[in-house]
Design a protein around this motif. Structure first.
Motif, short mmCIF file in Angstrom:
data_model
loop_
_atom_site.label_atom_id
_atom_site.label_comp_id
_atom_site.label_asym_id
_atom_site.label_seq_id
_atom_site.Cartn_x
_atom_site.Cartn_y
_atom_site.Cartn_z
N ILE A 26 -9.64 -12.07 -77.12
CA ILE A 26 -10.35 -10.96 -77.94
C ILE A 26 -11.13 -11.74 -79.29
O ILE A 26 -12.08 -11.40 -79.82
CB ILE A 26 -9.51 -10.03 -78.32
CG1 ILE A 26 -9.30 -8.98 -77.14
CG2 ILE A 26 -10.32 -8.99 -79.30
CD1 ILE A 26 -10.34 -8.25 -76.53
N CYS A 27 -10.20 -12.57 -79.95
CA CYS A 27 -10.44 -13.14 -81.03
C CYS A 27 -11.78 -13.85 -81.23
O CYS A 27 -12.64 -13.65 -82.03
CB CYS A 27 -9.21 -14.28 -81.62
SG CYS A 27 -7.95 -13.95 -80.71
N SER A 28 -12.00 -14.57 -80.10
CA SER A 28 -13.31 -15.29 -80.04
C SER A 28 -14.16 -14.44 -79.66
O SER A 28 -15.48 -14.75 -79.96
CB SER A 28 -12.87 -16.67 -78.84
OG SER A 28 -12.78 -16.12 -77.81
N ALA A 29 -14.02 -13.26 -78.82
CA ALA A 29 -14.95 -12.56 -78.49
C ALA A 29 -15.61 -11.57 -79.49
O ALA A 29 -16.74 -11.35 -79.64
CB ALA A 29 -14.38 -11.38 -77.56
N LEU A 30 -14.69 -11.67 -80.78
CA LEU A 30 -15.00 -10.90 -81.95
C LEU A 30 -16.01 -12.02 -82.66
O LEU A 30 -16.96 -11.65 -83.41
CB LEU A 30 -13.97 -10.39 -82.60
CG LEU A 30 -13.05 -9.30 -81.92
CD1 LEU A 30 -11.97 -8.95 -82.85
CD2 LEU A 30 -13.87 -8.22 -81.67
#
Lengths: 220, 246
Positions: A43-47
């Motif tokens: 999720i972190c990189s998707a954000l």
């Protein structure tokens, strides 16, 4: 190493290159077992990267390369890796691949590397990759692991590209830096929330909602 | 499968050596290509301040043909900066970010002189802080050392769609034709104003960035600082050109 190549040869005889089981390895992570929307990993990189389409595309390709090759390498080594240090071995392989990708980008695609430079380093901490190594590559044959890597890579790619599409469209009124609304003659003031990571949360939330409503998935 | 301790240590050592060797090899093999990429990028940015650099243009050739470079100090005198080994540093290789941390009196200030059939322009690197991280750019002045011919900004992490617009042509073109000296010959710099969508009669005011006030303030400070640093050099050049007119 020789025993493993023999294994692959055996599998080829026994099972078609794209048998039903193998197709499932690729297609599962696209929808029913999507790394972002179902497993809620990475999720972190998707954000972080999804404010615009271009860096997102590069990020998706970079992640795909790293996940496929690390899956392959770990799968080849799976019988010799000592169980007690397997996590650090996986990390070392991922980190080396990421540094390689970063170096190649710097040498041949300098413009792109300027945009995604910081994020490429963060691929190392992308939980999807370690998750696949631990859950799949450690126990499966190299060819299957490549397919699994491709599947998870595409599953990650389509979600972050979808998020980036809406964030760039509503945040900056553009797609791949092409001003869509201006071209249509509509005056559009960018929506600040979409250029912030908050916007990605909202869109990922909506994607998960739609997907689960459609598939009838219930958290177990 | 339970392995012995010596197997584990041996495995770790071999893995480290193999991966380390591989990375060292890749780093050495790609080093040259990376240096070229960085040089090319610097030259592209410098040229970008005065002209549209077309995709696929031979930047190195164009640069060699059109640009001469030198370095001045705070007093506006030409100097030859040396590195630790006593070798002369090329003006293109001066790291503006590192210079920025030094005392202005000790800094090296590169000047890139662009020349074509329409005359000369002077391109100066600028550097400062935006909202989230550093911003930088190249400002091209006409030979009167007053009128801005063009400007090219770069940024590391300004907000996409807001502050990041400083690297758009549309925003950079707003600076074109603005003047940095007042009619009384005092240095006043140029400044982006608050709000957007207005045009200003004053040659020192530039239409601002809506939603990116802090980035705009960063740009203003950066430009003002660097015009100040180069002011002695401007003074000398302006005196020379006035002497020529008389």
């Amino acid at each position: 190493m020789s025993t493993q190549t023999a294994e692959v040869a055996q599998v080829k005889k026994a099972e078609a290159l794209f048998s039903k089981r193998r197709k499932k390895i690729i297609t599962d992570p696209l929808d029913d077992d999507n790394p972002i929307t179902i497993q809620v990993l990475g999720i972190c990189s998707a954000l972080a990267v999804t404010a615009k389409m271009e860096p997102t595309l590069v990020m998706a390709i970079a992640v795909m390369i790293v996940i496929v090759f690390s899956n392959l390498i770990i799968s080849l080594m799976r019988n010799v890796i000592p169980g007690r240090i397997r996590i650090i071995v996986q990390l070392a392989v991922i980190a080396s691949l990421v540094i390689l990708v970063d170096q190649v980008l710097k040498a041949y695609l300098y413009d792109v590397s300027k945009i995604v430079g910081v994020y490429v380093g963060l691929i190392i901490t992308n939980c999807i990759i370690m998750g696949r190594l631990e859950a799949f590559a450690m126990g499966n044959k190299p060819y299957d692991s490549i397919l699994d890597g491709l599947g998870s890579g595409f599953g990650y790619a389509w979600v972050i590209l979808a998020v980036a599409f809406f964030r760039e469209l509503f945040g900056s009124g553009a797609i791949f830096d092409f001003k869509v609304f201006e071209a249509m003659g509509i005056a559009y003031q960018g929506n600040g929330i979409m250029t912030n990571p908050v916007g990605a949360f909202v869109i990922i939330g909506i994607i998960i909602w739609i997907q689960r409503a459609r598939n009838g998935y219930v958290e177990s | 499968m339970q392995h012995s301790n010596s197997y584990i240590i041996g495995f770790a050592v071999i893995l480290t050596v193999v991966l380390g060797g591989l990375l060292a090899l890749a780093s050495t093999a790609l080093k040259e290509r990376q240096t070229i990429a960085v040089e090319l990028d610097t030259r592209k940015q410098i040229l970008g301040a005065v002209m549209e650099v077309e995709e696929g243009a031979d930047i190195m050739e164009l640069y060699k043909e059109r640009i001469t470079s030198k370095v001045v100090n705070r007093n506006g005198d030409e100097i030859e900066p040396k590195d630790a080994d006593g070798k002369t540093i090329e003006p293109e290789k001066i790291n503006i970010a590192k210079e920025y941390r030094k005392d202005p009196a000790e800094r090296h200030f590169p000047v890139f002189i662009y020349e074509d059939k329409n005359g000369k322009s002077y391109i100066l690197p600028v550097y400062g802080n935006g909202l989230w991280d550093r911003i930088w750019g190249y400002v091209a002045l006409e030979s009167d050392m007053n009128t801005i011919r063009g400007i090219a900004f770069g940024h590391k992490a300004e907000t996409p769609g807001l502050g990041a617009r400083i690297s758009d042509d549309e925003v950079q073109n707003r600076f074109r034709g603005k003047k940095i000296f007042s009619e009384q010959n005092e240095l006043v710099s140029v400044a982006m104003q608050k709000g957007e969508g207005r045009s200003y009669d004053s040659p020192h005011k530039v239409d601002g960035l809506s939603g990116a006030t802090i980035t705009a303030v960063g740009v203003n400070e950066m430009l003002e600082n660097y015009f100040e640093y180069y002011s002695n050099y401007f003074g000398k050049k302006r005196k020379d050109s006035q002497a020529l007119v008389q």
